[in-house]
Design a protein around this motif. Sequence first.
Motif, mmCIF file in Angstrom:
data_model
loop_
_atom_site.group_PDB
_atom_site.id
_atom_site.type_symbol
_atom_site.label_atom_id
_atom_site.label_comp_id
_atom_site.label_asym_id
_atom_site.label_seq_id
_atom_site.Cartn_x
_atom_site.Cartn_y
_atom_site.Cartn_z
ATOM 1 N N VAL A 31 0.866 -1.173 0.000
ATOM 2 C CA VAL A 31 0.000 0.000 0.000
ATOM 3 C C VAL A 31 0.904 1.224 0.000
ATOM 4 O O VAL A 31 1.567 1.497 0.984
ATOM 5 N N PRO A 32 0.961 1.952 -1.109
ATOM 6 C CA PRO A 32 1.907 3.064 -1.194
ATOM 7 C C PRO A 32 1.580 4.128 -0.156
ATOM 8 O O PRO A 32 0.417 4.495 0.000
ATOM 9 N N VAL A 33 2.590 4.582 0.545
ATOM 10 C CA VAL A 33 2.379 5.612 1.557
ATOM 11 C C VAL A 33 2.653 6.967 0.921
ATOM 12 O O VAL A 33 3.663 7.164 0.270
ATOM 13 N N GLY A 34 1.723 7.867 1.077
ATOM 14 C CA GLY A 34 1.945 9.238 0.624
ATOM 15 C C GLY A 34 1.939 9.411 -0.874
ATOM 16 O O GLY A 34 2.454 10.385 -1.381
ATOM 17 N N ASP A 35 1.377 8.446 -1.612
ATOM 18 C CA ASP A 35 1.286 8.622 -3.054
ATOM 19 C C ASP A 35 -0.107 8.241 -3.514
ATOM 20 O O ASP A 35 -0.372 7.103 -3.885
ATOM 21 N N PRO A 36 -1.018 9.229 -3.481
ATOM 22 C CA PRO A 36 -2.413 8.910 -3.814
ATOM 23 C C PRO A 36 -2.597 8.518 -5.274
ATOM 24 O O PRO A 36 -3.644 8.015 -5.656
ATOM 25 N N THR A 37 -1.577 8.760 -6.123
ATOM 26 C CA THR A 37 -1.739 8.441 -7.542
ATOM 27 C C THR A 37 -1.547 6.955 -7.806
ATOM 28 O O THR A 37 -1.829 6.462 -8.886
ATOM 29 N N LEU A 38 -1.019 6.240 -6.815
ATOM 30 C CA LEU A 38 -0.629 4.856 -7.044
ATOM 31 C C LEU A 38 -1.527 3.917 -6.248
ATOM 32 O O LEU A 38 -1.701 4.076 -5.048
ATOM 33 N N LYS A 49 10.670 7.698 -4.674
ATOM 34 C CA LYS A 49 10.259 8.718 -5.637
ATOM 35 C C LYS A 49 10.607 10.142 -5.171
ATOM 36 O O LYS A 49 11.165 10.928 -5.925
ATOM 37 N N ASN A 50 10.301 10.422 -3.902
ATOM 38 C CA ASN A 50 10.522 11.781 -3.412
ATOM 39 C C ASN A 50 12.005 12.132 -3.321
ATOM 40 O O ASN A 50 12.372 13.295 -3.366
ATOM 41 N N LYS A 668 3.410 15.091 3.270
ATOM 42 C CA LYS A 668 4.642 14.312 3.248
ATOM 43 C C LYS A 668 5.320 14.328 4.616
ATOM 44 O O LYS A 668 5.675 13.278 5.152
ATOM 45 N N GLU A 669 5.445 15.529 5.189
ATOM 46 C CA GLU A 669 6.096 15.644 6.497
ATOM 47 C C GLU A 669 5.305 14.916 7.576
ATOM 48 O O GLU A 669 5.869 14.253 8.429
ATOM 49 N N ALA A 670 3.981 15.067 7.491
ATOM 50 C CA ALA A 670 3.139 14.441 8.501
ATOM 51 C C ALA A 670 3.321 12.934 8.482
ATOM 52 O O ALA A 670 3.533 12.302 9.519
ATOM 53 N N ALA A 677 -2.452 8.122 8.343
ATOM 54 C CA ALA A 677 -3.408 8.595 7.363
ATOM 55 C C ALA A 677 -4.338 7.420 7.087
ATOM 56 O O ALA A 677 -3.938 6.287 7.229
ATOM 57 N N LEU A 678 -5.554 7.700 6.719
ATOM 58 C CA LEU A 678 -6.509 6.606 6.555
ATOM 59 C C LEU A 678 -6.594 6.181 5.105
ATOM 60 O O LEU A 678 -6.555 7.009 4.207
ATOM 61 N N PHE A 679 -6.707 4.875 4.910
ATOM 62 C CA PHE A 679 -6.940 4.354 3.570
ATOM 63 C C PHE A 679 -8.179 5.014 3.012
ATOM 64 O O PHE A 679 -9.172 5.176 3.695
ATOM 65 N N GLY A 680 -8.115 5.368 1.745
ATOM 66 C CA GLY A 680 -9.331 5.816 1.086
ATOM 67 C C GLY A 680 -9.689 7.259 1.395
ATOM 68 O O GLY A 680 -10.623 7.788 0.855
#
Length: 920
Positions: A31-38, A49-50, A668-670, A677-680
Amino acid sequence: MKRMTGAEIRQSFLDFFVSKGHLVVPSASLVPVGDPTLLLTNAGMNQFKNIFLGLEEPRARRVTDAQKCMRVSGHLNDLEEVGISPYHHTFFEMMGNWSFGDYYKREVIAWAWELLTGVWGMDKSLLWATVFEDDQGTLPWDEEAMTHWLSETDIPRDHLLRSGRKDNLWSMGPTGPCGPCSEIHLDRGPEHCNKQGVAGHVCRVNGDCTRYLEFWNLVFIQYDRDAQGELHPLPARHVDTGLGLDRVTAISQGVPTDYDTDLFIPLLHRIQELLGHSDEEAARNRTAYRIIADHSRSVTFLIGDGVIPGNEGRNYVLRMILRRAARFGRKVGFTEPFLGEVAKVVIDLMGGHYTDLRRRRDFILNVIRQEEERFQRTLGVGLALIDEIMAGLQERGETVVPGAEAFRLYDTFGFPLDLTKDVAAERGFTVDEAGFKAALEEQRARGRAMQQFVSTGGKELEGYVRLLDALKAQGGLGPDGVEYLSREAAELETVVLSILHDGQPVAQAGEGDQVEVVLAATPFYVESGGQMADAGTIAHYNQGEEEPRWEIQVSDMRQPVPGLVVHVGKVTIGHPQVGDAVWALVDAERRMDIARNHTATHLLHSELRYILGEHVQQAGSLVAPDRLRFDFTHGVMLTQEELDAVEQSVNDAILASYPLEVAHTSYKEAVAGGAMALFGEKYGDQVRVIRIGDPGAPFSQELCGGTHVYQTGEIGLFRIISEGSVGAGVRRIEAVTGRTAFQLVQKRLNVLDAAATHLGCPPEEVERAVLRLMGEVHDQQKENAELRRGMARLEFEALLLVVQEVAGVKVLAGQVDVADVETLREMTDWGRNRLGSVVTVLGAVIDGKPNLVAAVTPDLVERGLKAGTLIQHVARVIGGGGGGRPTLAQAGGKDASKLGEALALVPGLVEQQVTKSTNG
Ligand SMILES: [Zn+2]
Ligand SMILES: [Zn+2]
């Protein structure tokens, strides 16, 4: 190449790069963290990536890892290949080494060659490599890489090839970091060509046959592509490589496909063992076996990373893959859930390196079992329906399954669209996907329209859009719409911009009207993130007066379109008018109740993760004034000890009265700082983080837009009121805090005190006193039963005095006073014991209703007497019916007063039956 197991190759790769100064980092989650595009992690570089984008500092300049990857994205086209193509998998492992602005082409080419030919002993004469040469002629060719291949390795000169953009220019996306790459291929020999005998075919690297196998890609990141497609040199240059573990293992073990390696064979063997197939049967079902093996890996790893089956996004991917595997299992002969058994092998096989699998084993197996069982319940019906649909199509000479039918399968039987497509494709049919999507959209629109209807009286969304535009045009609202100040204030002075009555704008409303009110600014919270909306009042005062000229009780809040906040309520005093200055006042006590429950929800979330494990993820939440409800991923029911521990920890955190810190920061910092962060959930660039605990090391950090207490001590008391299941692998806890918790405790203690008074003991001894009373009641019941039995005996003895003899048959008939039918039956036994040969018919009124039992001893049955027939006649008199065997029958009725009359019939009936039988 040396023969090694998959695990040995993985370890050997990592060890080699450690010897070259690399830091081993763990695989990122699927589950990619911090990448809502993926949707899912699909390459080794996702987690870096970052760093390539220059947004994040790397932990080390040289890094190596084995990364779990998935490529599915819900397209059947990818899935179709699985099991048929030897190298196509939904789940795979990518080995990689990275340089973040450190070493470059020379080193990585030299090391790749050293590992392949030195450490692993690959045959140099079979290796080929490509370097980039621009087929569009605008970028310089990668002379640098070619130079290093020539100087650092002894690869045969004619095995170095130049190749164009398609194969040798790598980029992360349409814009951003990119660069040339160098691919390493293995010549597996002419016998591996799948185009042998095709006229004009020539085997070559990057050609169209299966002889040359690309297995390692060395990417040199040196450009940044802008929106116009122009490439600009990057200040720092990076290396990113990817080597497919499954492929190299197949090469090492000298086997034709990945499925013949030790990474898959144990899975295939287990499937065969479970099915009890012979080797021939297994070979015949090879594709299905491979699909199940492949999908079991995906399913196991996905659930291990906290994904649970569902209908959206990655939850859907999991459901689809799991159900697809289950369906193929059924095709090859499984009739019971089996995937969990295969998953156990995956865990045994891979859990040594991916230790999370072992830790979450129970959870994984539970989720699989529940989802498989759920699917099994509908699978048969669904498949039958598909058959029916296709038979109908065939008759009409059609080949496309209508979208509406595919949707029905999805909606009613839980068949993912891809599964329907899959089944259809097997029989030469296709599915109208556009039609399916339209049906799905229609259903969603219906759902929305229904909500809209319920809350607005049928008014369309467009009305709100027009209203918002009009208010902006008039200058009543700025470009951002209504000023939303729910987190800053609980009351404020503002002005009425619009009043809607029955969905229509009105200049003035009357007392008793249901209205929707738009204010220029509002302190009222609109339901979001599970937190319910605020309630309160909007009131208009004349200067110097205590009583409002008019007042609206606000019961709900909505935001029909972004920027438009609507207060829903009823006019309780006067006539509200557009343009009036007002006080908007949130019900502060209610908001405080909500805040207590919201903060307690964060504490509960963090304690559940601490006590049950990191697999716990929030799956849903409701924060109401009177309670909180929290859904989370966890496979099994919580034990009383676990519930007690969770409750205790939350209350400890409350008593410690930790301060809450609200921070605004970048997403990103958070997340990098450990915030959950919650899924979805979708988050903007700027997020709000609620931290609880020591500011230096908070134990709870969540991205959250809700309202909270300032210190945990304000929550007062936290009490769990229920725990249960709400679906596969998801549990639900309901709890109360603050005032509600206090009321609960007060009520319960009052009940306890009252009980103690009645029992005449102190409250602490209530339980013992109740147990003692229950014991006494039990003893008395036993005594009563014995007494009743004694009485029944006496009644029976009295009956014996009136035994009649009819046509040579002893008849015992009469009414007795017993408590249950059981005793009636027992009395017929006594009759047989005492009289040997007898017809017994006994009646009793039990709970106001007449009951009858008839018994005929076997010798009399032979003479034509039947208990069943007897009782039918007798029962008719009491308005009832019954039946039974020839030796014993029973009946009930309605009219208890006729019982004596009914029993009086018995001697006559016996006589009739015996005579009839003798004559007949
Ligand atoms: Zn070929
Ligand atoms: Zn929250």
